[in-house]
Design an enzyme around this catalytic site. Structure first.
Site, PDB file in Angstrom:
ATOM      1  N   HIS A  90      13.642  15.942  48.094  1.00  0.00           N
ATOM      2  CA  HIS A  90      12.508  15.466  47.291  1.00  0.00           C
ATOM      3  C   HIS A  90      13.023  14.649  46.117  1.00  0.00           C
ATOM      4  O   HIS A  90      13.941  15.069  45.423  1.00  0.00           O
ATOM      5  CB  HIS A  90      11.736  16.683  46.801  1.00  0.00           C
ATOM      6  N   ILE A  91      12.450  13.486  45.924  1.00  0.00           N
ATOM      7  CA  ILE A  91      12.720  12.670  44.738  1.00  0.00           C
ATOM      8  C   ILE A  91      11.369  12.384  44.098  1.00  0.00           C
ATOM      9  O   ILE A  91      10.567  11.636  44.654  1.00  0.00           O
ATOM     10  CB  ILE A  91      13.427  11.344  45.085  1.00  0.00           C
TER      11      ILE A  91
ATOM     12  N   MET B 236       4.171   7.272  44.518  1.00  0.00           N
ATOM     13  CA  MET B 236       4.280   8.578  45.151  1.00  0.00           C
ATOM     14  C   MET B 236       5.733   9.025  45.126  1.00  0.00           C
ATOM     15  O   MET B 236       6.642   8.206  45.110  1.00  0.00           O
ATOM     16  CB  MET B 236       3.818   8.493  46.608  1.00  0.00           C
ATOM     17  N   CYS B 237       5.918  10.337  45.172  1.00  0.00           N
ATOM     18  CA  CYS B 237       7.275  10.856  45.267  1.00  0.00           C
ATOM     19  C   CYS B 237       7.816  10.563  46.666  1.00  0.00           C
ATOM     20  O   CYS B 237       7.071  10.231  47.584  1.00  0.00           O
ATOM     21  CB  CYS B 237       7.306  12.347  44.971  1.00  0.00           C
ATOM     22  N   GLN B 238       9.103  10.664  46.821  1.00  0.00           N
ATOM     23  CA  GLN B 238       9.761  10.412  48.096  1.00  0.00           C
ATOM     24  C   GLN B 238      10.150  11.754  48.715  1.00  0.00           C
ATOM     25  O   GLN B 238      10.702  12.615  48.034  1.00  0.00           O
ATOM     26  CB  GLN B 238      11.020   9.575  47.881  1.00  0.00           C
TER      27      GLN B 238
END
Length: 107
Positions: free
Chosen positions: A105-106, A29-31
Protein backbone atom coordinates in the site's frame (compact mmCIF):
# COMPACT_ATOMS: atom_id res chain seq x y z
CA UNK A 1 -41.78 0.55 -11.21
CA UNK A 2 -40.55 -2.50 -13.06
CA UNK A 3 -42.70 -4.66 -10.78
CA UNK A 4 -40.66 -3.71 -7.70
CA UNK A 5 -42.22 -2.08 -4.67
CA UNK A 6 -41.00 1.38 -3.79
CA UNK A 7 -38.80 1.32 -0.72
CA UNK A 8 -38.68 4.53 1.29
CA UNK A 9 -35.17 5.77 1.95
CA UNK A 10 -34.11 7.92 4.86
CA UNK A 11 -32.48 11.17 3.89
CA UNK A 12 -29.23 11.75 5.70
CA UNK A 13 -28.14 15.22 6.56
CA UNK A 14 -24.43 15.81 6.24
CA UNK A 15 -22.74 18.98 7.42
CA UNK A 16 -22.01 21.46 4.67
CA UNK A 17 -18.48 21.12 3.43
CA UNK A 18 -16.59 24.10 2.11
CA UNK A 19 -16.08 23.98 -1.62
CA UNK A 20 -12.43 23.97 -2.63
CA UNK A 21 -11.09 25.31 -5.86
CA UNK A 22 -10.43 22.15 -7.95
CA UNK A 23 -7.46 23.76 -9.66
CA UNK A 24 -5.69 24.32 -6.33
CA UNK A 25 -6.27 20.82 -4.93
CA UNK A 26 -5.16 17.59 -6.52
CA UNK A 27 -6.94 14.49 -5.28
CA UNK A 28 -5.44 11.08 -5.92
CA UNK A 29 -6.24 7.54 -4.89
CA UNK A 30 -3.79 5.45 -2.93
CA UNK A 31 -1.87 2.75 -4.76
CA UNK A 32 -2.45 -0.93 -3.93
CA UNK A 33 -0.68 -4.05 -5.15
CA UNK A 34 -1.63 -7.57 -4.20
CA UNK A 35 -0.62 -11.07 -5.22
CA UNK A 36 -2.47 -14.30 -4.53
CA UNK A 37 -0.66 -17.28 -6.03
CA UNK A 38 -1.21 -21.05 -6.27
CA UNK A 39 2.53 -21.71 -5.86
CA UNK A 40 5.21 -19.91 -3.87
CA UNK A 41 6.16 -16.82 -5.88
CA UNK A 42 8.90 -14.20 -5.53
CA UNK A 43 7.28 -10.75 -5.58
CA UNK A 44 10.48 -8.65 -5.51
CA UNK A 45 10.33 -7.84 -9.27
CA UNK A 46 6.72 -6.64 -9.07
CA UNK A 47 7.39 -4.73 -5.87
CA UNK A 48 10.40 -3.00 -7.47
CA UNK A 49 8.14 -1.43 -10.11
CA UNK A 50 5.41 -0.68 -7.58
CA UNK A 51 7.82 1.08 -5.20
CA UNK A 52 8.76 3.54 -7.96
CA UNK A 53 5.15 4.77 -7.86
CA UNK A 54 5.90 5.94 -4.32
CA UNK A 55 7.51 9.24 -5.28
CA UNK A 56 9.51 8.59 -8.45
CA UNK A 57 6.83 8.02 -11.11
CA UNK A 58 3.68 9.11 -9.25
CA UNK A 59 2.55 11.75 -6.75
CA UNK A 60 2.49 9.42 -3.72
CA UNK A 61 5.65 10.56 -1.96
CA UNK A 62 4.98 9.64 1.63
CA UNK A 63 4.88 6.41 3.62
CA UNK A 64 4.24 2.86 2.43
CA UNK A 65 3.59 -0.62 3.79
CA UNK A 66 3.84 -4.27 2.77
CA UNK A 67 2.55 -7.51 4.35
CA UNK A 68 3.01 -11.13 3.34
CA UNK A 69 2.57 -14.58 4.77
CA UNK A 70 5.75 -16.38 5.74
CA UNK A 71 4.81 -19.96 6.52
CA UNK A 72 2.12 -19.76 9.19
CA UNK A 73 3.16 -16.26 10.26
CA UNK A 74 2.70 -12.78 8.85
CA UNK A 75 5.46 -10.25 8.20
CA UNK A 76 4.58 -6.57 8.02
CA UNK A 77 6.85 -3.71 6.95
CA UNK A 78 5.98 -0.01 7.26
CA UNK A 79 8.14 3.01 6.53
CA UNK A 80 7.52 6.76 6.65
CA UNK A 81 9.99 7.44 3.82
CA UNK A 82 8.77 7.46 0.20
CA UNK A 83 8.82 3.93 -1.22
CA UNK A 84 11.06 5.02 -4.09
CA UNK A 85 13.74 6.26 -1.63
CA UNK A 86 13.24 3.89 1.29
CA UNK A 87 16.19 1.74 2.35
CA UNK A 88 13.75 -0.84 3.69
CA UNK A 89 11.98 -1.02 0.30
CA UNK A 90 15.34 -1.42 -1.44
CA UNK A 91 16.21 -4.26 0.98
CA UNK A 92 12.96 -6.07 0.16
CA UNK A 93 13.56 -5.59 -3.58
CA UNK A 94 17.03 -7.15 -3.41
CA UNK A 95 16.22 -10.07 -1.08
CA UNK A 96 13.84 -12.49 -2.81
CA UNK A 97 10.90 -13.59 -0.68
CA UNK A 98 8.57 -16.34 -1.85
CA UNK A 99 5.00 -16.33 -0.60
CA UNK A 100 1.48 -17.28 -1.61
CA UNK A 101 -0.11 -13.95 -0.58
CA UNK A 102 1.16 -10.39 -0.30
CA UNK A 103 -0.27 -6.89 -0.33
CA UNK A 104 1.41 -3.49 -0.50
CA UNK A 105 0.00 0.00 0.00
CA UNK A 106 1.22 3.48 -0.89
CA UNK A 107 -1.17 6.16 0.44
Amino acid sequence: QNGRPLIPTAKRKYPQQQQQNPSSTQLSMCQLMGMNCAALTDFSFSFRGFALRGGATDVHSHRWGLCFYDGRGLRAFHDSDPASESLLAKFIQTHPVKTLNMVSHIP
